[in-house]
Enzyme design. Structure first.
Site, PDB file in Angstrom:
ATOM      1  N   GLY A  53      12.498  -1.868  -3.074  1.00  0.00           N
ATOM      2  CA  GLY A  53      12.894  -0.973  -1.997  1.00  0.00           C
ATOM      3  C   GLY A  53      13.982  -1.390  -1.210  1.00  0.00           C
ATOM      4  O   GLY A  53      13.826  -1.425   0.128  1.00  0.00           O
ATOM      5  N   ALA A  74      10.014   4.081  -8.381  1.00  0.00           N
ATOM      6  CA  ALA A  74       8.631   3.666  -8.583  1.00  0.00           C
ATOM      7  C   ALA A  74       7.595   4.894  -8.703  1.00  0.00           C
ATOM      8  O   ALA A  74       6.249   4.634  -8.472  1.00  0.00           O
ATOM      9  CB  ALA A  74       8.130   3.066  -7.074  1.00  0.00           C
ATOM     10  N   LEU A 120       8.972   0.241   0.089  1.00  0.00           N
ATOM     11  CA  LEU A 120       9.355   1.546  -0.165  1.00  0.00           C
ATOM     12  C   LEU A 120       8.239   2.618   0.003  1.00  0.00           C
ATOM     13  O   LEU A 120       7.107   2.402  -0.086  1.00  0.00           O
ATOM     14  CB  LEU A 120       9.700   1.638  -1.719  1.00  0.00           C
ATOM     15  CG  LEU A 120       8.698   1.389  -2.932  1.00  0.00           C
ATOM     16  CD1 LEU A 120       7.975   2.434  -3.371  1.00  0.00           C
ATOM     17  CD2 LEU A 120       9.302   0.653  -3.944  1.00  0.00           C
ATOM     18  N   TYR A 166       1.884   1.114   7.931  1.00  0.00           N
ATOM     19  CA  TYR A 166       2.185   1.755   9.331  1.00  0.00           C
ATOM     20  C   TYR A 166       0.697   2.217   9.971  1.00  0.00           C
ATOM     21  O   TYR A 166       0.027   2.636   9.018  1.00  0.00           O
ATOM     22  CB  TYR A 166       3.442   2.716   9.249  1.00  0.00           C
ATOM     23  CG  TYR A 166       3.591   3.349  10.739  1.00  0.00           C
ATOM     24  CD1 TYR A 166       3.852   2.490  11.760  1.00  0.00           C
ATOM     25  CD2 TYR A 166       3.721   4.942  10.800  1.00  0.00           C
ATOM     26  CE1 TYR A 166       4.284   2.873  12.869  1.00  0.00           C
ATOM     27  CE2 TYR A 166       4.039   5.299  12.082  1.00  0.00           C
ATOM     28  CZ  TYR A 166       4.012   4.335  13.233  1.00  0.00           C
ATOM     29  OH  TYR A 166       4.232   4.932  14.445  1.00  0.00           O
ATOM     30  N   TYR A 185       3.819  12.469  11.632  1.00  0.00           N
ATOM     31  CA  TYR A 185       4.116  11.544  10.335  1.00  0.00           C
ATOM     32  C   TYR A 185       3.323  12.133   9.245  1.00  0.00           C
ATOM     33  O   TYR A 185       2.223  11.909   8.999  1.00  0.00           O
ATOM     34  CB  TYR A 185       3.530  10.435  10.712  1.00  0.00           C
ATOM     35  CG  TYR A 185       3.835   9.066   9.829  1.00  0.00           C
ATOM     36  CD1 TYR A 185       5.006   8.177   9.858  1.00  0.00           C
ATOM     37  CD2 TYR A 185       2.881   8.757   9.000  1.00  0.00           C
ATOM     38  CE1 TYR A 185       5.516   7.406   8.883  1.00  0.00           C
ATOM     39  CE2 TYR A 185       3.201   7.648   7.982  1.00  0.00           C
ATOM     40  CZ  TYR A 185       4.230   6.998   8.192  1.00  0.00           C
ATOM     41  OH  TYR A 185       4.486   6.009   7.191  1.00  0.00           O
ATOM     42  N   LYS A 204      -0.565   5.456   3.459  1.00  0.00           N
ATOM     43  CA  LYS A 204      -0.753   4.308   4.005  1.00  0.00           C
ATOM     44  C   LYS A 204      -2.234   3.985   4.308  1.00  0.00           C
ATOM     45  O   LYS A 204      -2.513   2.668   4.078  1.00  0.00           O
ATOM     46  CB  LYS A 204      -0.091   4.442   5.509  1.00  0.00           C
ATOM     47  CG  LYS A 204       1.467   4.285   5.350  1.00  0.00           C
ATOM     48  CD  LYS A 204       2.155   3.500   4.677  1.00  0.00           C
ATOM     49  CE  LYS A 204       3.733   3.355   5.008  1.00  0.00           C
ATOM     50  NZ  LYS A 204       4.353   2.482   3.780  1.00  0.00           N
ATOM     51  N   ALA A 229      14.776   5.120   5.968  1.00  0.00           N
ATOM     52  CA  ALA A 229      13.544   6.015   5.813  1.00  0.00           C
ATOM     53  C   ALA A 229      13.130   6.757   6.878  1.00  0.00           C
ATOM     54  O   ALA A 229      12.465   7.711   7.121  1.00  0.00           O
ATOM     55  CB  ALA A 229      12.603   5.254   4.965  1.00  0.00           C
TER      56      ALA A 229
END
Ligand code: NAD
Length: 299
Positions: free
Chosen positions: A15, A80, A129, A180, A190, A198, A232
């Site tokens: 990443g 990935a 990543l 995160y 988000y 996540k 990102a």
């Protein structure tokens, strides 16, 4: 003197496609500690990254504190989203950015690492990543396809990397991924299933630590990082708001820097952290500990 010594160790950081993200900062911290670093880079971004390196555009970023230039032993193409070439749709195989890359899947990466360094040629793997095609859509409006794509690239890939690469690792091997706070608390905006990805990444860190620890003796941890304006994160659309809100409301009222994450990563991936596994370590100036926004004007 106690120091982080990774000399004689080889790391793969998956990443990295510019010098602005956490992956690059982690690669640099590992190199500072003496590790040899290989990268995994997403084919659509690999060409630009290679040009940046060849044309000397990121020389300052590559400079280590002792004056050496950070060198990457290998830069492997890696998408990935795919475990094997049989999973790759024809339009991607034919895409000009992928066509000449050979096997860019997780199995392909594993085969290349084994061919280049043999079994027992790897010590550290970093998963840095993430991608969610619908990241700007609220979760409630995210399509099934968008949600599954987010979780596939951003969370499942970590499981696949552990399964494929742990058998190549020497004793003391360690994995690390980047999470995160949106996996635990609501971060409005988000979206696209990234918060779910996540949450999965963090839960998987615990289960993988147990399973891969027992099977291969490796460690599996994650860092939950504060907001940072990488490429990102900028795609999410409101990263500057996240950064200023977080720094204003943290115990340590400062913005995090990528080097903060790099330093913690180097520690977690070093023998100094040999008893730490299954942990999600916050690198966020303590923001996670707060339960209320800091009233304006308070110290
Ligand atoms: P970044 O842009 O440097 O890194 C993301 C990388 O993912 C890029 O190199 C991109 O090419 C790669 N990528 C995207 N899709 C891929 C795929 N299918 N296969 C392989 N690579 C792919 O940004 P970053 O913010 O440093 O992100 C690194 C990690 O840190 C991510 O997991 C991110 O969610 C996490 N993180 C970021 C922040 C932040 O505020 N920047 C905060 C906490 C956690």
């Amino acid at each position: 003197m106690l120091s982080i010594d990774l000399s004689g160790k080889r790391a793969l950081v998956a990443g990295v496609s510019d010098d602005a993200g956490f992956g690059f900062a982690i690669a640099k911290a590992l190199a500072e500690a003496g590790a040899t670093v290989c990268l995994g880079s997403w084919p659509p971004a690999l060409g630009i990254f290679t040009k940046l390196l060849e044309r000397g555009k990121i020389e300052d970023s590559l400079r280590l504190s002792d004056g050496r230039r950070m060198e990457f032993e290998r830069i492997y193409p890696l998408d990935a989203a795919f475990d094997a070439m049989a999973d790759v749709p024809a339009d991607i195989k034919e895409n000009k950015r992928y066509k000449e890359q050979g096997d860019f899947t997780i199995n392909g990466l594993t085969d290349r690492l084994r061919a280049d360094f043999g079994d027992g040629g790897l010590d550290i793997v970093v998963h840095s990543l993430a991608n969610a095609p619908e990241v700007r859509s609220p979760l409630v409006d995210t399509s099934r396809q968008g949600y599954l794509a987010a979780v596939s690239v951003s969370a499942y890939s970590n499981i696949a990397l552990v399964r494929s690469l742990a058998p190549l690792m020497r004793e003391g091997g360690a994995f690390l991924s980047l999470s995160y706070m949106a996996g635990e608390r609501v971060i409005p905006g988000y979206g696209g299933g990234m918060s779910s990805a996540k949450a999965a990444l963090e839960a998987d860190t615990r289960t993988l630590a147990f399973e891969a620890g027992r099977r291969w003796g490796v460690r599996v941890n994650a860092i939950s990082a504060g907001p940072w304006a990488s490429r990102a994160a900028t795609a999410i659309g409101f990263i500057q708001t996240m950064i200023s809100y977080t720094s204003a409301n943290s115990p340590l009222p400062r913005c995090i820097e990528a080097t903060d994450v790099g330093g913690t990563a180097a520690f977690l991936l070093s023998p100094l952290a040999r008893a730490i596994t299954g942990s999600v370590v916050y690198v966020d100036n303590g923001y996670h500990a707060m339960g209320m926004a800091v009233p304006e004007g308070s110290a």
